[in-house]
Design an enzyme around this catalytic site. Structure first.
Site, short mmCIF file in Angstrom:
data_model
loop_
_atom_site.label_atom_id
_atom_site.label_comp_id
_atom_site.label_asym_id
_atom_site.label_seq_id
_atom_site.Cartn_x
_atom_site.Cartn_y
_atom_site.Cartn_z
N TYR A 154 0.85 -1.18 0.07
CA TYR A 154 -0.10 -0.11 -0.19
C TYR A 154 0.83 1.17 -0.01
O TYR A 154 1.54 1.34 0.96
CB TYR A 154 -0.71 -0.15 1.36
CG TYR A 154 -1.88 1.14 1.17
CD1 TYR A 154 -1.62 2.42 1.71
CD2 TYR A 154 -3.19 0.42 0.87
CE1 TYR A 154 -2.83 3.19 1.96
CE2 TYR A 154 -4.37 1.67 0.79
CZ TYR A 154 -4.02 2.69 1.48
OH TYR A 154 -5.09 3.82 1.67
N SER B 7 2.66 -7.28 2.93
CA SER B 7 1.43 -6.30 3.25
C SER B 7 0.36 -6.43 2.24
O SER B 7 -0.43 -7.27 2.03
CB SER B 7 2.20 -5.01 3.37
OG SER B 7 1.31 -4.13 3.93
N GLN B 8 0.01 -5.19 1.60
CA GLN B 8 -1.01 -5.25 0.69
C GLN B 8 -1.11 -6.20 -0.51
O GLN B 8 -1.83 -7.04 -0.77
CB GLN B 8 -1.41 -3.71 -0.07
CG GLN B 8 -2.45 -3.92 -1.14
CD GLN B 8 -2.59 -2.54 -1.56
OE1 GLN B 8 -3.25 -1.72 -1.40
NE2 GLN B 8 -1.50 -2.10 -2.63
N ASP C 240 4.80 -6.84 14.60
CA ASP C 240 4.03 -5.84 13.38
C ASP C 240 2.71 -5.30 14.17
O ASP C 240 1.92 -5.91 14.51
CB ASP C 240 3.70 -6.83 12.42
CG ASP C 240 3.10 -5.90 10.99
OD1 ASP C 240 2.88 -4.80 11.34
OD2 ASP C 240 3.13 -6.65 9.95
N HIS D 106 6.84 -4.60 10.55
CA HIS D 106 6.37 -4.57 9.36
C HIS D 106 7.17 -4.88 8.26
O HIS D 106 7.36 -4.07 7.31
CB HIS D 106 5.35 -3.33 9.08
CG HIS D 106 4.21 -3.44 7.91
ND1 HIS D 106 3.48 -4.42 8.17
CD2 HIS D 106 4.23 -2.90 6.83
CE1 HIS D 106 2.61 -4.33 7.09
NE2 HIS D 106 3.15 -3.15 6.14
#
Length: 594
Positions: free
Chosen positions: A375, A455-456, A541, A570
């Site tokens: 993202y 992530s995304q 995270d 993260h």
């Protein structure tokens, strides 16, 4: 360093920062400080095999910069994410005796991005985070380092050198207009609190308890009395237990403070806070997460009755859009083993989307890895050195290569009150359009497609494998977009975006929001995966916390495995990247190039 490591491991954001909270915090204290000013010397690059960390190195040719202004605004850029600062320190006469009595100094750098090594007079005096290939960057605390007296030249010149790495931020190095401060060390500066988690990856399996064993190192010459406090809560901040006791801390020694834990833990993730407070109120504090039997976390599928029909209809609409693939060669990126192309195509609602395609120069029908981005990640090229795969890196609508034409506002909340207008409806179809593209290429083997991302990008990889049988394997790091009702209790973002949206749209209810999100919750898609996968998580995270990672993972019924990185926020380590490639080679029958 491959572009996947450099960008997917370092740029896989679904929020504004990497968040790792396992660190020592020191309470503000009153003491004489000296401000050595904001002036520094700067040089881009890793400085590998150089003498940039030494006292005698001459840095006169380095650029003049200031710490209270971002490097980018000073016309300075990093090289492959690396940079160095150097500065000369001469202690004023009125500090020298105080430093001698205090047995050293504390150097306060303020907040800093993203990981660094700090040298004084050539001695490594502290490190935060890890450099690639096992990158872990910490943003959420100030950097304070104790420098013992024997390292310092009280009456002469001292040199501080800082090697740092930040693979994604344009504002690397000093943050928040920080100006370094130096002060005589206090008693708490000479203490080092370390908490030993009694499991290597901080994930407890097959045991009836979780346990930690804190120790305290005292580098000072005085014995101290302190209060040890340990608190434990769920990842959603529900208190579980707390303990407090008085401890003695001998001088020049490391002392075990005992073992503490929780028996009969429920499956899930927990937050520990451990603090040591000495007389006068100064304290050290560490906060960190641990997990217990995460594969037993129960987060039931909550898909609506028309869930399958909704996605079937969207896929049908996508097939009615002519993709109109357009490829443009990028000569300057095509000098090694691949021809690099900028690709554009039409997706759902006739939206123009783009990506980078690395076409192998070798003849044959090649397997391909489709890579989905984090993202807000900035565009990056796939690898340019032959490893047996072709690559396509997709930018979904409004992001990365498509950001200049973004008309979706804040992506996560755009149209969130209605499943038919929500941003990710189109974005999920972009994911499938990328598979259409690689399947259309004559030099690629459409039966050997793997997907990956973090992530995304991890969430979009789940989408691809759930909605399209052309995907044969996937590697997902710290996946986003899962288990939203629990997610919003655990992490501040993206709930903060939703809160803002709802304040601007008071007619929208949480019931509406959660109903919409249920169609885009990857835990409701994951049971449709029928191919092998590997997942990587960062235990610390707080952007895409491990609870939501496992909420989706636990719905998968096919071959699967996971790996945890205990000190990572993260991000994940290089071993996850390698595990993904190993899986793809096995499933797609790809030999390691010699």
């Amino acid at each position: 360093m491959s572009n996947f490591i450099k960008n997917t491991l370092l740029m896989m954001l679904c929020g504004p920062a990497f968040l790792l909270s396992c660190h020592a915090q020191k309470q503000p204290k009153n003491s004489e400080t000296h401000d050595f000013g904001a002036d520094w010397r700067f040089h881009a690059g890793e400085g590998k095999d150089s003498s940039w960390n030494t006292k005698d190195y001459q840095h006169k040719h380095w650029a003049n910069v200031v710490s209270n202004k971002p490097l980018k605004e000073q016309g300075q850029m990093l090289e492959q994410g690396f940079g160095w600062y150097r500065k000369l320190l001469v202690f004023p006469a009125n500090m020298q005796q105080k430093i001698a009595e205090a047995e050293g100094v504390e150097i306060d750098l303020g907040k800093f991005a993203a990981c660094e090594e700090v040298y004084v007079n050539g001695h490594l005096i502290g490190k935060t985070g890890e450099f690639p290939h096992n990158f872990a960057g910490y943003f959420d605390h100030e950097r304070r380092y104790f420098v013992p007296l024997e390292v310092l030249d009280l009456t002469g010149d001292n040199v501080i050198a800082i090697k740092f790495f930040d693979g994604w931020s344009a504002n690397a190095g000093f943050l928040n207009a920080a100006v370094m401060k130096v002060l005589p060390a206090s008693a708490v500066d000479k203490l080092k609190l370390k908490v030993n988690v009694q499991d290597d990856d901080y994930i407890f399996l097959g045991k009836d308890s979780i346990a930690i064993a804190p120790t305290i190192e005292n580098k000072g010459k005085k014995q101290l009395k302190a209060s040890l406090k340990i608190s434990l809560m769920t990842d959603a901040y529900r208190p579980i237990k707390s303990q407090e006791l008085q401890v003695d801390i001998p001088a020049h020694a490391t002392t075990s403070l005992g073992t503490y834990g929780l028996k009969n833990a429920e499956p899930g993730f927990y937050r520990y806070k451990v603090s040591v407070e000495i007389e006068g109120g100064q304290k050290l504090e560490e906060q960190f997460n641990v997990g217990y039997e995460p594969e037993k976390i129960v987060s039931p599928n909550n898909e609506a009755t028309d869930f399958a029909e909704f996605w079937k209809a969207n896929k049908a609409q996508l097939t009615n859009i002519q993709p109109d693939y357009q490829l443009m060669l990028i000569p300057e990126q095509s000098k090694l083993d691949y021809e690099m192309y900028h690709v554009s195509m039409r997706s759902l609602d006739n939206e123009l989307i783009m990506g980078y395609y690395a076409k192998p120069k070798k003849a044959g029908k090649h397997p391909v890895i489709v890579e989905y981005m984090g993202y807000g990640s900035k565009p990056y090229f796939p690898t340019q050195s032959w490893d047996g795969f072709a690559y396509f890196v997709l930018s979904i609508r409004g992001q990365a290569l498509n950001e200049k034409s973004n008309h979706f506002g804040t992506w996560f909340t755009y149209g969130i009150d209605n499943k038919d207008t929500y941003y990710y409806r189109g974005a999920f179809m972009d994911v499938l359009r990328a598979l259409d593209f690689v399947s259309s290429r004559p030099e690629l083997d459409g039966e050997r497609i793997a997907v990956r991302g973090s992530s995304q990008g991890g969430a979009l990889s789940v989408v691809a494998a759930s909605l399209d049988s052309r995907v044969k394997a996937l590697a997902i790091g710290i996946p986003f977009l899962a288990d939203f009702q629990d997610y919003f209790k655990i992490a501040p973002w993206p709930k903060s975006d939703v809160d803002y949206y709802m304040a601007q749209h008071p007619q929208v209810s949480w019931k509406q929001v959660y109903h919409t999100l249920s169609y885009f919750d990857i835990k409701n898609l994951a049971s449709r995966i029928h191919v092998p996968l590997v997942m990587g998580i960062g235990v610390q995270d707080n952007v895409c916390p491990p609870h939501i990672n496992f909420a989706a993972y636990n719905q998968v019924k096919s071959e699967k495995s996971w790996m945890a990185f205990p000190l990572h926020g993260h991000s994940t380590g290089n071993t996850f990247h390698l595990a993904g490639l190993e899986l793809f080679r096995r499933v797609l029958h790809v030999e390691q190039p010699k």
